[in-house]
Design a protein around this motif. Structure first.
Motif, short mmCIF file in Angstrom:
data_model
loop_
_atom_site.label_atom_id
_atom_site.label_comp_id
_atom_site.label_asym_id
_atom_site.label_seq_id
_atom_site.Cartn_x
_atom_site.Cartn_y
_atom_site.Cartn_z
N SER A 256 0.83 -1.20 0.00
CA SER A 256 0.00 0.00 0.00
C SER A 256 0.87 1.25 0.00
O SER A 256 2.02 1.24 0.48
CB SER A 256 -0.92 0.02 1.22
N ILE A 257 0.32 2.33 -0.53
CA ILE A 257 1.06 3.59 -0.57
C ILE A 257 1.34 4.08 0.84
O ILE A 257 2.40 4.64 1.13
CB ILE A 257 0.28 4.64 -1.38
N GLU A 258 0.41 3.84 1.77
CA GLU A 258 0.59 4.26 3.17
C GLU A 258 1.78 3.54 3.80
O GLU A 258 2.62 4.15 4.47
CB GLU A 258 -0.68 3.99 3.98
N THR A 259 1.87 2.23 3.55
CA THR A 259 2.99 1.45 4.09
C THR A 259 4.30 1.90 3.47
O THR A 259 5.31 2.09 4.17
CB THR A 259 2.78 -0.05 3.83
N LEU A 260 4.29 2.08 2.16
CA LEU A 260 5.51 2.52 1.47
C LEU A 260 5.96 3.88 1.99
O LEU A 260 7.15 4.10 2.24
CB LEU A 260 5.27 2.58 -0.04
N SER A 261 5.02 4.78 2.16
CA SER A 261 5.35 6.13 2.66
C SER A 261 5.99 6.06 4.04
O SER A 261 6.99 6.74 4.31
CB SER A 261 4.08 6.99 2.72
N ALA A 262 5.45 5.21 4.90
CA ALA A 262 6.01 5.06 6.24
C ALA A 262 7.43 4.51 6.18
O ALA A 262 8.33 4.97 6.90
CB ALA A 262 5.11 4.14 7.07
N ILE A 263 7.66 3.55 5.30
CA ILE A 263 9.00 2.96 5.14
C ILE A 263 9.98 4.00 4.63
O ILE A 263 11.11 4.14 5.14
CB ILE A 263 8.95 1.75 4.19
N ILE A 264 9.56 4.73 3.62
CA ILE A 264 10.44 5.74 3.00
C ILE A 264 10.86 6.79 4.03
O ILE A 264 12.03 7.20 4.10
CB ILE A 264 9.73 6.41 1.81
N HIS A 265 9.95 7.23 4.86
CA HIS A 265 10.27 8.25 5.85
C HIS A 265 11.14 7.69 6.97
O HIS A 265 11.97 8.41 7.55
CB HIS A 265 8.98 8.88 6.39
N LYS A 266 10.99 6.42 7.29
CA LYS A 266 11.89 5.80 8.27
C LYS A 266 13.32 5.73 7.71
O LYS A 266 14.29 5.99 8.43
CB LYS A 266 11.40 4.39 8.62
N VAL A 267 13.42 5.39 6.45
CA VAL A 267 14.74 5.36 5.80
C VAL A 267 15.34 6.75 5.75
O VAL A 267 16.54 6.94 6.02
CB VAL A 267 14.63 4.77 4.38
N LYS A 268 14.52 7.74 5.46
CA LYS A 268 14.99 9.13 5.40
C LYS A 268 15.55 9.57 6.75
O LYS A 268 16.62 10.19 6.82
CB LYS A 268 13.85 10.05 4.98
N ASP A 269 14.85 9.24 7.82
CA ASP A 269 15.31 9.63 9.15
C ASP A 269 16.63 8.95 9.50
O ASP A 269 17.47 9.52 10.20
CB ASP A 269 14.26 9.25 10.21
N PHE A 270 16.83 7.74 8.99
CA PHE A 270 18.04 6.99 9.34
C PHE A 270 19.22 7.34 8.43
O PHE A 270 20.33 7.60 8.89
CB PHE A 270 17.75 5.49 9.27
#
Length: 496
Positions: A256-270
């Motif tokens: 889902s786009i919601e799941t992907l968005s959450a993953i992308i932002h976690k990667v961005k923070d790290f």
């Protein structure tokens, strides 16, 4: 001689002004270096006015974005000088000793351009004789691309025999390490900190540290491959994922786009910056919101999108929509693998004409950001030269990829063995992260069956998952390879 030092500080990130190892920041170290350059009468820093308040350093804050604008500014600034020392404001380990050696050779042999080779990036400057600048303008042409770090060398190599060039060669060639000692990203700043904490004093000491401390080089993930779709329109002969599809092509599911968005932002923070590949074990054209997915990632600073596609299954008008909605153009890689349709059918199945049609559309809309790819194997070896020659008429963006048998899961169809004589730690364990539709993170792309799951990125910190992968990397440093790795020859391939 009357020389000028030009420091490029146009696109410095916050890391360039961040102190480290109990001392000053990278920019201040660079300014100290500039003040000790031989026969230098003027120091100019390109960038915003607040970068330096030193009275002997002139800050030029003109608007400079493209390569053409940069070259024009340098010509204006360096008028009346014999040579330019050119370097960047985020390179804290610029070596004065090597610079003096370079300058001595530059003057002794009447060179027009002098550079060093074999050292990690960020150790040495470039030295340019101002007389050649008008010729560089002609070679550059009307350039509207954003200025880049290998700017001068890339222009000169267009007609390299037209210039008198001197090169200082490093005692040990460290180019294979692909190290960048620059405080421009979170990942590189981490490496700069680690090297400084080892109390490196000069280039020789730094080179020794990098060679003897391989664990320092694994910093943060730079390439994130995400399976946004399960399933493909074809059952390719060289794809092990096809073995799990019960002989039937088609879509099985999507993230889902919601799941992907959450993953992308976690990667961005790290990790702060990364290349995001949306094509892990699935055709991205099948995702119901692929345009929204690409647009979402393109808006995140520091992230680049890569789409590897068969060129099949894309809805009419979707490329135009993606072009309109994205702030930064994605990089497209179209897997074609053949020139003749009959060969294509053997390797990939049906869809040859659709793939070619969509490739043409991509070239039309995303100029310079589209690659055509062929996996070299026994089935298409006789066509590869023709493949290359045909596409060379259209583009320089041609990828000939090695065949991968996925640790023995597939038959060995390699035409030749390209592996190094001496094995080194895996690039993918060092810098890649792979994510399935359910959020699980396998060790690497070769781990088709999921025998080595590092965690789940949806409900665990990225840091914890990344550190678990580090355990396998450290085994590689000791030449201790897990069973799957022993069968793998992808360790020397590199993604972006």
């Amino acid at each position: 001689m009357k020389n000028i030092a030009i420091i490029n500080g146009l696109n410095l990130t916050v890391y360039a002004e961040k102190p480290f190892a109990g001392g000053i920041n990278s920019l201040e170290r660079v300014l100290n270096y500039a003040e000790n350059l031989p026969e230098t009468k003027d120091i100019v820093l390109l960038g915003r006015e607040t970068l330096s308040s030193r009275p002997n350093i002139r800050v030029v804050s003109d608007k400079i974005t493209t390569g053409g604008e940069l070259l024009s500014a340098i010509i204006k600034i360096s008028e009346g000088y014999d040579n330019i020392f050119y370097f960047y404001g985020d390179c804290p380990f610029l070596d004065s000793g090597i610079t003096r050696k370079m300058y001595k050779d530059h003057t002794k042999y009447f060179a027009e351009y002098t550079f060093a080779d074999g050292y990690p990036y960020g150790i040495t400057p470039e030295i340019i004789k101002t007389d050649i600048l008008p010729n560089l303008v002609k070679l550059l042409g009307e350039n509207k691309e954003e200025a880049w770090k290998s700017f001068f060398f890339d222009i000169i190599k267009k007609d390299i025999n037209a210039f008198d060039i001197e090169t200082v060669i490093a005692p040990q060639d460290l180019r294979l390490l692909r190290v960048s000692l620059s405080a421009d990203t979170k990942r590189n700043f981490m490496l700069v900190q680690r090297v400084a904490e080892k109390r490196a004093s000069d280039a020789d000491a730094i080179s020794k540290i990098l060679q003897e401390n391989g664990d320092l080089l694994r910093t943060l993930p730079a390439y994130i491959a995400i399976q946004i779709v399960e399933g493909c329109p074809q059952l390719c002969s060289y794809c092990p994922y096809s073995l799990n599809l019960d002989g039937a092509a088609g879509k099985r599911g999507e993230m889902s786009i919601e799941t992907l968005s959450a993953i992308i932002h976690k990667v961005k923070d790290f990790s702060d910056d990364a290349v995001i590949d949306l094509s892990l074990w699935g055709e991205p054209a099948f995702h119901s919101g692929i345009d929204e997915v690409i647009s979402l990632i393109s808006k995140i600073p520091g992230f680049r999108v890569v789409i590897e596609t068969s060129g099949i299954g894309w809805k009419e008008g979707i490329f135009e929509k993606i072009k309109l909605e994205t702030e930064k153009s994605p990089t497209w890689i179209v897997s074609l693998d053949a020139v003749e349709e009959s060969t294509y059918q053997i390797i990939r199945g049906s869809g040859f004409k659709e793939a070619l049609k969509n490739t043409e559309k991509l070239f039309e809309l995303f100029k310079g950001n589209v690659y055509v790819q062929a996996v070299r194997m026994k089935e298409n070896e006789e066509e590869l030269e023709k493949f290359y020659r045909n596409w060379k008429k259209i583009t320089d963006n041609i990828i000939i990829q090695k065949y991968d048998n996925f640790c023995g899961v597939l038959p060995d169809r390699k035409v030749t063995d390209l592996s190094p004589l001496k094995r080194f730690p895996c690039w993918h364990l060092k810098r890649d992260l792979y994510v399935r539709t359910d959020g699980s993170v396998p060790l690497c792309r070769e781990d088709i069956s999921g025998k080595h799951i590092l965690g789940n990125i949806i409900n665990e910190p990225v840091k914890d998952i990344w550190e678990r992968g580090g355990e396998y990397y450290r085994q590689h440093l000791s030449a201790n390879y897990p069973e799957m790795c022993l069968k793998c020859d992808e360790y020397y391939t590199y993604n972006f």
